[in-house]
Write a protein that holds these residues in place. Sequence first.
Motif, PDB file in Angstrom:
ATOM      1  N   LYS A  58      49.029  32.645  44.485  1.00  0.00           N
ATOM      2  CA  LYS A  58      47.871  32.995  44.010  1.00  0.00           C
ATOM      3  C   LYS A  58      47.001  33.838  45.041  1.00  0.00           C
ATOM      4  N   PRO A  59      47.579  35.322  44.811  1.00  0.00           N
ATOM      5  CA  PRO A  59      46.924  36.248  45.593  1.00  0.00           C
ATOM      6  C   PRO A  59      45.246  36.372  45.382  1.00  0.00           C
ATOM      7  N   ALA A  60      44.721  37.373  45.756  1.00  0.00           N
ATOM      8  CA  ALA A  60      43.316  37.811  45.421  1.00  0.00           C
ATOM      9  C   ALA A  60      43.095  37.913  44.062  1.00  0.00           C
ATOM     10  N   SER A  61      41.852  37.249  43.536  1.00  0.00           N
ATOM     11  CA  SER A  61      41.571  37.389  42.311  1.00  0.00           C
ATOM     12  C   SER A  61      40.412  38.452  42.065  1.00  0.00           C
ATOM     13  N   ALA A  62      39.994  39.041  40.897  1.00  0.00           N
ATOM     14  CA  ALA A  62      38.769  39.789  40.752  1.00  0.00           C
ATOM     15  C   ALA A  62      37.990  39.291  39.630  1.00  0.00           C
ATOM     16  N   PHE A  63      36.454  39.600  39.991  1.00  0.00           N
ATOM     17  CA  PHE A  63      35.373  38.950  39.146  1.00  0.00           C
ATOM     18  C   PHE A  63      34.853  40.137  38.342  1.00  0.00           C
ATOM     19  N   LEU A 103      33.051  36.459  34.647  1.00  0.00           N
ATOM     20  CA  LEU A 103      34.466  36.718  34.276  1.00  0.00           C
ATOM     21  C   LEU A 103      35.436  36.574  35.389  1.00  0.00           C
ATOM     22  N   VAL A 104      36.498  36.260  35.260  1.00  0.00           N
ATOM     23  CA  VAL A 104      37.426  36.279  36.455  1.00  0.00           C
ATOM     24  C   VAL A 104      38.887  36.890  35.769  1.00  0.00           C
ATOM     25  N   ASN A 105      39.488  37.673  36.646  1.00  0.00           N
ATOM     26  CA  ASN A 105      41.091  37.824  36.505  1.00  0.00           C
ATOM     27  C   ASN A 105      41.732  36.985  37.764  1.00  0.00           C
ATOM     28  N   GLY A 139      42.053  31.665  47.585  1.00  0.00           N
ATOM     29  CA  GLY A 139      41.651  32.291  48.646  1.00  0.00           C
ATOM     30  C   GLY A 139      40.492  32.958  48.296  1.00  0.00           C
ATOM     31  N   SER A 140      39.293  32.760  49.236  1.00  0.00           N
ATOM     32  CA  SER A 140      38.012  33.449  49.116  1.00  0.00           C
ATOM     33  C   SER A 140      37.476  34.422  50.152  1.00  0.00           C
ATOM     34  N   ASP A 141      38.396  34.648  51.138  1.00  0.00           N
ATOM     35  CA  ASP A 141      37.751  35.723  52.100  1.00  0.00           C
ATOM     36  C   ASP A 141      38.051  36.828  51.639  1.00  0.00           C
ATOM     37  N   SER A 142      38.629  37.435  50.575  1.00  0.00           N
ATOM     38  CA  SER A 142      38.594  38.903  50.144  1.00  0.00           C
ATOM     39  C   SER A 142      39.083  38.617  48.497  1.00  0.00           C
ATOM     40  N   PHE A 143      37.886  39.371  47.730  1.00  0.00           N
ATOM     41  CA  PHE A 143      38.285  39.489  46.393  1.00  0.00           C
ATOM     42  C   PHE A 143      38.622  40.894  46.020  1.00  0.00           C
ATOM     43  N   LEU A 144      39.395  40.932  44.976  1.00  0.00           N
ATOM     44  CA  LEU A 144      39.556  42.300  44.538  1.00  0.00           C
ATOM     45  C   LEU A 144      38.466  42.884  43.809  1.00  0.00           C
TER      46      LEU A 144
END
Length: 337
Positions: free
Chosen positions: A192-197, A168-170, A117-122
């Motif tokens: 796979k909820p929102a990721s953070a970069f 980097l990614v979480n 999902g790429s519509d919203s990242f943490l």
Amino acid sequence: MKLATLNDDTRDGRLVVVSRDLSACAPAPELARNLQRALDDWPLVEPHLRGLYDELNNGKIAGTMDFVPAECRSPLPRAYQWADGSAYVNHVALVRQARGADMPDSFWTDPLMYQGGSDSFLDPHGDIPLGDPDWGCDLEAEIAVVTADVAAGIDARRALDGVRLLMLVNDVSLRGLIPGELAKGFGFFQAKPASAFSPVAVTPDELGEAWRDGKLHGALQSEVNGQLLGRPDAGADMSFDFGQLIAHAARTRSLVAGSIIGSGTVSNRDAEGGPGLPIAEGGLGYSCLAEQRSVEVLRHGAARSPFLRAGDRVRIEMLDAHGLSIFGAIDQRVVAA
């Protein structure tokens, strides 16, 4: 060059150029108000950003701002594409071995990849919301690249020319939901909820010799509650480089500027080629709890490490040869949703 996105209460944030030592920043020109706009017009915008970057590092800009990672969004707060690979096949092999599942030989020759999902990242310093502790919340420390426009059918060598930025990614994962979803044969979604970069995105030239052969070389450090979980070398044991991952994603479709391609969980074997040892035993440790738990199953017959719970903190960072943070740190707290 180093870039970041500050929270200005708009969906896409405000692009800033960040000094090499991450101490200061300056707003990007209006023609690059946010990172997606800059990527869309990169040949026009990049020289302006690079000139600003040089002036910032040489102390020639009056009225610069202190750079505060806690005020950052992910460099792209939302993106047209987030496709995550699994380039460290050692990680896949360990997780499957621990649960008694065979691994097809094709996993070593054909990359795994899912569309996230790429519509919203943490935000990189934002909370990780967790609705149910039984979902098995886990971190996954990874590397990602942001691409230019990439033509369908491109080969791996030319695909590397399309790498604009690295981060980097979480990649937050809910391990308890994964088996049921995969059993349906249709891939990840709820697991796979929102990721953070990372707060900062970096151009390949800024990384020097650390960026070579389509891989980022260097120790990727992960901590849980202040305790070091792992520091594997992101350039070692990477079965597919980023050129191969981009080409895989673009085999039957073009990618637009601003597409994000992830490496998957960074994972190293030990010196003898077996499962890596934990940090406490002199090993390089792990980039996610699932891999640590898998090694515990293989060595002790049962997993001993818990997944993340509300109140736990996660930190992911990469340091340069001088001990300075390259991308800034992902520093997040798990909260009950």
